[in-house]
Design an enzyme around this catalytic site. Sequence first.
Site, mmCIF file in Angstrom:
data_model
loop_
_atom_site.group_PDB
_atom_site.id
_atom_site.type_symbol
_atom_site.label_atom_id
_atom_site.label_comp_id
_atom_site.label_asym_id
_atom_site.label_seq_id
_atom_site.Cartn_x
_atom_site.Cartn_y
_atom_site.Cartn_z
ATOM 1 N N GLN A 44 -4.979 0.080 -4.826
ATOM 2 C CA GLN A 44 -4.350 1.355 -4.493
ATOM 3 C C GLN A 44 -4.689 2.475 -5.472
ATOM 4 O OE1 GLN A 44 -0.417 -0.829 -3.676
ATOM 5 N NE2 GLN A 44 -0.297 0.923 -2.324
ATOM 6 N N HIS A 64 -14.140 -0.518 5.329
ATOM 7 C CA HIS A 64 -15.532 -0.118 5.566
ATOM 8 C C HIS A 64 -15.971 -0.465 6.988
ATOM 9 C CE1 HIS A 64 -16.418 -0.316 0.960
ATOM 10 N NE2 HIS A 64 -15.758 0.776 1.308
ATOM 11 N N ASP A 77 -12.120 3.401 -2.001
ATOM 12 C CA ASP A 77 -13.362 3.376 -2.794
ATOM 13 C C ASP A 77 -13.211 4.113 -4.123
ATOM 14 O OD1 ASP A 77 -14.480 2.032 -0.686
ATOM 15 O OD2 ASP A 77 -15.992 3.557 -0.197
ATOM 16 N N ARG A 102 3.796 -2.184 -14.668
ATOM 17 C CA ARG A 102 3.429 -3.250 -13.747
ATOM 18 C C ARG A 102 2.180 -2.828 -12.973
ATOM 19 N NH1 ARG A 102 5.013 -4.254 -8.027
ATOM 20 N NH2 ARG A 102 4.659 -6.444 -7.624
ATOM 21 N N HIS A 147 -2.325 -8.649 -5.551
ATOM 22 C CA HIS A 147 -1.680 -7.593 -4.783
ATOM 23 C C HIS A 147 -2.613 -7.209 -3.623
ATOM 24 C CE1 HIS A 147 1.619 -4.359 -5.148
ATOM 25 N NE2 HIS A 147 1.025 -4.156 -3.987
ATOM 26 N N ASN A 191 2.245 -10.739 -4.855
ATOM 27 C CA ASN A 191 3.124 -9.634 -4.512
ATOM 28 C C ASN A 191 3.419 -9.604 -3.019
ATOM 29 O OD1 ASN A 191 4.398 -6.886 -4.970
ATOM 30 N ND2 ASN A 191 2.863 -6.425 -3.419
ATOM 31 N N GLU A 192 4.698 -9.606 -2.668
ATOM 32 C CA GLU A 192 5.135 -9.423 -1.272
ATOM 33 C C GLU A 192 4.389 -10.307 -0.283
ATOM 34 O OE1 GLU A 192 5.226 -5.338 -0.039
ATOM 35 O OE2 GLU A 192 6.707 -4.780 -1.522
ATOM 36 N N ASN A 332 11.339 -6.639 -4.628
ATOM 37 C CA ASN A 332 10.962 -5.304 -4.169
ATOM 38 C C ASN A 332 11.947 -4.886 -3.092
ATOM 39 O OD1 ASN A 332 8.770 -5.607 -5.824
ATOM 40 N ND2 ASN A 332 7.231 -5.498 -4.208
ATOM 41 N N TYR A 334 13.391 -1.484 -0.774
ATOM 42 C CA TYR A 334 13.253 -0.076 -0.405
ATOM 43 C C TYR A 334 14.375 0.419 0.484
ATOM 44 C CZ TYR A 334 8.515 0.007 -2.276
ATOM 45 O OH TYR A 334 7.437 -0.033 -3.112
ATOM 46 N N GLU A 401 9.793 -3.267 -7.418
ATOM 47 C CA GLU A 401 9.428 -2.065 -6.656
ATOM 48 C C GLU A 401 10.671 -1.480 -6.004
ATOM 49 O OE1 GLU A 401 6.183 -2.192 -3.790
ATOM 50 O OE2 GLU A 401 5.004 -3.434 -5.157
#
Length: 497
Positions: A44, A64, A77, A102, A147, A191-192, A332, A334, A401
């Site tokens: 990310q 891509h 990219d 993190r 991740h 992660n997740e 995590n 939200y 998160e």
Amino acid sequence: MKVLILISVCLIVEAFGASLPKAEINNRTFPESFRWGAATAAYQIEGGWNEDGKGESMWDHFTHANPNVTDDKLNGDVACDSYHKWREDIQLIKELGVSLYRFSVSWTRILPTGYLDSYNQAGVDYYVNFVKGLLDEGITPMVTLYHWDLPQVLNEQGGWLNDSTADRFGEYSRIVFENLGPFVKLWSTVNEPKTTCMLGYGSGENAPGIKQIGTAIYQCARVQLLAHATAYHIYHNEFAAEQGGQISLVIDATFNEPDTDSEADAEAAERETQFNLGWYANPVYVGDWPQIMIDRIGNRSTQEGFSESRLPAWSAEEIEFVKGTHDYFGLNMYTALRVSAVGEAEIGEPNYYNDKGTAVAFGSDWTPSVASWLASYPYGMRGLLNYVWNHYKPGEIYVTENGWATDGEINDQSRIDYLQGYLSNMLDAILDDGVNVAGYTTWSLMDNFEWARGYTQKYGIISVDFNSRNRTRTFKESAKWYQHTVRTYCLVDECVE
Ligand SMILES: *[C@@H]1O[C@H](CO)[C@@H](O)[C@H](O)[C@H]1NC(C)=O
Ligand SMILES: *[C@@H]1O[C@H](CO)[C@@H](O)[C@H](O)[C@H]1NC(C)=O
Ligand SMILES: *[C@@H]1O[C@H](CO)[C@@H](O)[C@H](O)[C@H]1NC(C)=O
Ligand SMILES: *[C@@H]1O[C@H](CO)[C@@H](O)[C@H](O)[C@H]1NC(C)=O
Ligand SMILES: *[C@@H]1O[C@H](CO)[C@@H](O)[C@H](O)[C@H]1NC(C)=O
């Protein structure tokens, strides 16, 4: 929508009674030992997708192969160009004042194909330099091993549907422990896993784009849990005694509130929690899948004509292998959901949602009115922390998160409201309920590539100008608010250091 929201607010206040008056910000202070942080992930933010020997990950390949997979047809990219700007990032983290950062290691920088024989020293060196740079500034690295950026070569051999990927993950993890272990004391494995399986192998929205919402998602869960446990055991058998760190899984979950006070909705909310949080937490903290998943998926599989459950059964050895593989609980969070019961769906195409048998509201609805609702009533953080604390008895929780997306404005009052509300609710859990939350790494340090949303959703407390080649970083108002919180351990302006 607005009407619905107003009704919901009343119900929530009712459901919690007088014990949880919301909208009032807790003005007490966090414990001195509390660790403040911010979070990111390799694909990310890093960019440099093929530099210094890095191999192709399944996200490189996915974006891509067809630019349409992201809302803005863009990819990672270059992203925030953190691969080149890491020294500047460390200065930003220092300026923010947090003690914890993190971030994730990109598997294909270390092992470009995913196999040991592709070892890439330049990738290892990059992360060694980075963690040393953090430590030089007094910042503790919290390292995620995975991740979402699986090596594409492994993806082509079945990826998270192939049990052997768990062994490859173990080999990769061992290399990371050998090289970064002297400097890193806080690890997370995967992660997740739920979101990886649901979006990557269920809806097909994320890499690798497989759409098997009733079958592949359950195998994906199995392999990721095996991978997690493999890395956990390698760390504890070979490194922990000398390196003295902690390692766990990071699970994403919602707090699930019954829509009405009916028995059926209460059962539905608990079922939602088992299919959402329990799916991953039960194998690790209790042992085996949640019974309700075994029963319901088994039953529907039989009726659908399968010879065995679509939820792969663990062997007794596997249950023992996965059980107890935790040193803390990585959570995590939200949002909260409102859950209602639905009638048993007819037998047809296998489907997770029919297996679950619930209806949820506000799940994926991110309208501005929902935003202000969530910001004003962040009660679910306390509820979920209590649930995790009481059901899984983890000893220590890190909220790894939690955050809010905007269009990227610098004056981001809605994010401040959100963070203040959720942190206040967290502080209630810590001070009033005795839940041991050791730290918090907000998502995210900076605006970044938000997977299928591309760069259209901005979660950063620091802005990144994606139109400049320099990827110029600027503190938002929320970063300044967070700076004050980190300094004072307190959520209101009146607090002083
Ligand atoms: C991407 O979407 C556009 C517009 O819908 C379409 O014309 C194009 O064929 C798609 N490209 C691929 C590779 O699917
Ligand atoms: C799983 O991976 C192994 C290599 O580790 C490979 O030999 C095998 O063919 C893969 N299975 C599937 C179904 O792709
Ligand atoms: C299986 O599902 C059917 C239909 O909903 C139900 O009548 C039956 O009680 C279920 N059996 C079990 C063991 O859950
Ligand atoms: C590049 O960005 C940094 C902040 O990210 C800023 O301090 C610097 O002035 C920028 N340089 C140029 C040439 O825009
Ligand atoms: C916190 O709230 C209490 C009660 O409303 C008030 O007496 C106290 O002055 C407040 N403290 C701070 C630091 O705002």
